[in-house]
Design an enzyme around this catalytic site. Structure first.
Site, PDB file in Angstrom:
ATOM      1  N   TYR A  90       0.863  -1.185   0.000  1.00 11.84           N
ATOM      2  CA  TYR A  90       0.000   0.000   0.000  1.00 11.84           C
ATOM      3  C   TYR A  90       0.898   1.233   0.000  1.00 11.84           C
ATOM      4  O   TYR A  90       1.613   1.497   0.970  1.00 11.84           O
ATOM      5  CB  TYR A  90      -0.873  -0.020   1.246  1.00 11.84           C
ATOM      6  CG  TYR A  90      -2.094   0.859   1.184  1.00 11.84           C
ATOM      7  CD1 TYR A  90      -3.339   0.318   0.876  1.00 11.84           C
ATOM      8  CD2 TYR A  90      -2.018   2.222   1.449  1.00 11.84           C
ATOM      9  CE1 TYR A  90      -4.477   1.106   0.841  1.00 11.84           C
ATOM     10  CE2 TYR A  90      -3.155   3.013   1.406  1.00 11.84           C
ATOM     11  CZ  TYR A  90      -4.381   2.456   1.101  1.00 11.84           C
ATOM     12  OH  TYR A  90      -5.500   3.244   1.064  1.00 11.84           O
ATOM     13  N   TYR A 107      -5.494   4.610  -7.761  1.00  9.29           N
ATOM     14  CA  TYR A 107      -5.706   4.602  -6.308  1.00  9.29           C
ATOM     15  C   TYR A 107      -7.065   4.013  -5.996  1.00  9.29           C
ATOM     16  O   TYR A 107      -8.074   4.710  -5.939  1.00  9.29           O
ATOM     17  CB  TYR A 107      -5.585   6.029  -5.756  1.00  9.29           C
ATOM     18  CG  TYR A 107      -5.627   6.115  -4.245  1.00  9.29           C
ATOM     19  CD1 TYR A 107      -4.778   5.348  -3.469  1.00  9.29           C
ATOM     20  CD2 TYR A 107      -6.503   6.979  -3.595  1.00  9.29           C
ATOM     21  CE1 TYR A 107      -4.800   5.428  -2.081  1.00  9.29           C
ATOM     22  CE2 TYR A 107      -6.531   7.072  -2.214  1.00  9.29           C
ATOM     23  CZ  TYR A 107      -5.680   6.299  -1.456  1.00  9.29           C
ATOM     24  OH  TYR A 107      -5.705   6.392  -0.087  1.00  9.29           O
TER      25      TYR A 107
END
Ligand SMILES: [Zn+2]
Lengths: 392, 133
Positions: free
Chosen positions: A289, A339
């Site tokens: 992440y 994203y």
């Protein structure tokens, strides 16, 4: 062990809508489209699903009404989960446990969001502004804490002060990630960058520059989890789920706190790796992440790929980019591709495990570590995935 | 970045009563003598549900900081940067704070700081942190 799950669980389908500046579709509509795409990818009909887990971004949708939108009937599992950026990993683990226990057999997990608006900047999507602010919490925003950037900048600066981490070391992560993005047709940013480009990009919140910060994207991603034995008979090669874990450190805001220095990966990493029967040395590639370059750096330390404080030197060594010893964020990550919160690293892991990475396919894909990170380093999830059955 | 206009919310009013009088009023657990930020709801240490309001010394040290830069306008101008920080009060709690009157080159972990109160024409008084002395 429930019949048909002796081989564990696997991801059998992946569905991705157009990602980025995609307008005119609500998050619920995007989510429905992604689930349909994932089912088709697996060679399943929507009616084959008996579980649905949903996760939303800034827009607050989709919720469990998505089942009705899709016309799903007689589900055995339906829930909305939220651990922010750690939710994708949490959804996979909940789906896998439900399948292993016999509570459900085929579970779709979906994330959708549409924070971008046509005539507004990407940054404004995650920026607060108001004419007046209320209470002590409002004072924090009034004084200048109006976006997540400032909070992550505090974390990154603390790591720099404590361990000597440098801006160029953060830049090395941005450069390596963009190099991977060049090979990803879905990536929003594919033009290669250099350390000089990173040094020249404008400050957002020192020590973070624009090229240290992730993109903002509209779209949806869904995956389908089922028993590994069932997945073997479906359309695409199974991506086996070897292990999972979560870590929520609850850093207190007071003297002695490790805020900025460590993450929940310290907890979730060992849990997931022990379940999978692997150690950091067995990991072929990482999908981490990367809301910020710094998040990658500190996660690599906490997973044990280098010693605490040496994440900067490790990143600057070239290990993460194409041809490096630990290929990381091979699709361009959140920094350069798209994203979709925790679905960004998870979707790329599925693509890599299937060998579908095209010109960006990393050399080894036997054991893939996927991380999720939510809040301001408050929540963490880990998955260990593989093209091979666990224990085979 | 301009500092916005502050209003009370009914839950942290004693804090603003304090800033109006140049006092830093925060939370304290009477049962175990731990101090907390003004928005703490209970004591995570001993489980006490009620925290009292108590006056802190107003001294602190710098934990970490950032300089935020607004997005430049079309004509290239950008709002002035803001120096934001986590500060550690002498009593132990951390506060998200804005720094005032600091030398950027002097910023370091552990830098001694002191509360500085501001009384704007509109809205509640608030607190900034500047160098000790
Ligand atoms: Zn107490």
């Amino acid at each position: 062990m429930t019949e048909g799950t002796g081989g564990g669980t696997a991801i059998a389908g992946l569905g991705m809508t157009e990602l980025g500046r995609v307008y005119g579709r609500s998050p619920r509509r995007l989510a429905a489209d992604a689930v349909r795409l994932a089912a088709a990818d697996a060679g399943l009909a929507l009616g084959d699903l008996d579980g649905l887990l949903v996760s939303h971004g800034m827009g607050g949708s989709p919720g469990i009404e998505l089942a009705d939108t899709l016309g799903l009937r007689d589900l055995r599992l339906l829930s909305q989960l939220n651990s922010f950026g750690a939710t994708a990993g949490a959804m996979v683990s909940y789906a896998a446990q439900s399948i292993l226990s016999g509570a459900a057999s085929t579970v779709a997990c979906v994330f959708a969001d549409a924070p971008l608006k046509p005539e507004r900047s990407a940054g404004s999507a995650y920026h607060r502004d108001a004419p007046e602010w209320y209470g002590f919490g409002g004072m924090t925003a009034a004084l200048g804490f109006r976006s997540v950037n400032a909070f992550y900048a505090l974390a990154a600066r603390r790591h720099m002060e404590r361990y000597g981490t440098t801006g160029d070391q953060l830049g090395a992560i941005a450069v390596a990630t963009r190099a991977w993005a060049a090979g990803n047709p879905r990536a929003q940013m594919r033009e290669p960058i250099t350390l000089d480009d990173h040094r020249a990009s404008r400050w957002v919140a020192e020590p973070l520059r624009l090229l240290d910060c992730c993109l903002v994207s509209n779209g949806a991603v869904a995956i389908i989890v089922t028993g590994a034995d069932r997945a073997r008979d479906l359309a695409r090669p199974p991506v086996h789920v070897w292990g999972w874990g979560q870590g929520h450190p609850g850093h207190r805001k007071e003297r002695g706190s490790d805020f900025g220095l460590t993450t929940g990966a310290l907890t979730s990493g060992p849990i997931a790796m022990k379940m999978a029967g692997v150690t950091p040395g067995d990991i072929s590639q990482c999908q981490l992440y990367d809301c910020y370059t710094y998040t990658v750096l500190v996660s690599l330390e906490d997973y044990g790929f280098c010693a605490k404080g040496e994440g900067g030197a490790f990143a600057a060594s070239g290990a993460l980019g194409p041809g490096g010893a630990l290929p990381t964020n091979t699709g361009g990550g959140q920094l350069s591709s798209y994203y979709m919160w925790g679905m960004t690293p998870l979707s790329e892991a599925v693509i890599q495990a299937r060998g579908d990475g095209g010109e960006r396919q990393a050399g080894r894909n036997d054991v893939i570590l996927v991380s999720g990170n939510g809040g301001i380093l408050d929540h963490h999830s880990t998955l260990i995935l593989s093209p091979h059955p666990k224990g085979a | 970045m301009e500092i916005g206009v502050l209003r009370r919310d009914g839950r942290t009013d004693p804090f603003f009563d304090g800033t109006a009088r140049d006092r830093l009023v925060i939370r304290r657990c009477a049962a175990c003598d731990r101090w907390f930020a003004p928005d703490q709801a209970g004591c995570p240490e001993c489980g006490a549900g009620e925290l009292e309001w108590a006056e802190a010394a107003g001294t602190a040290t710098l934990v970490t900081w950032t300089v935020t830069h607004g997005r430049p306008a079309a004509d290239g101008t950008a709002p002035p940067p803001a120096f934001l920080a986590l500060v550690e009060l002498t009593e132990g709690p951390w506060l998200h704070a804005r720094l005032d009157g600091i030398d950027p080159a002097a910023l370091r972990e552990g830098l001694p700081l002191r509360a500085r109160f501001r009384h704007p024409g509109a809205g509640e008084s608030y607190v900034l942190f500047g160098p000790e002395g």
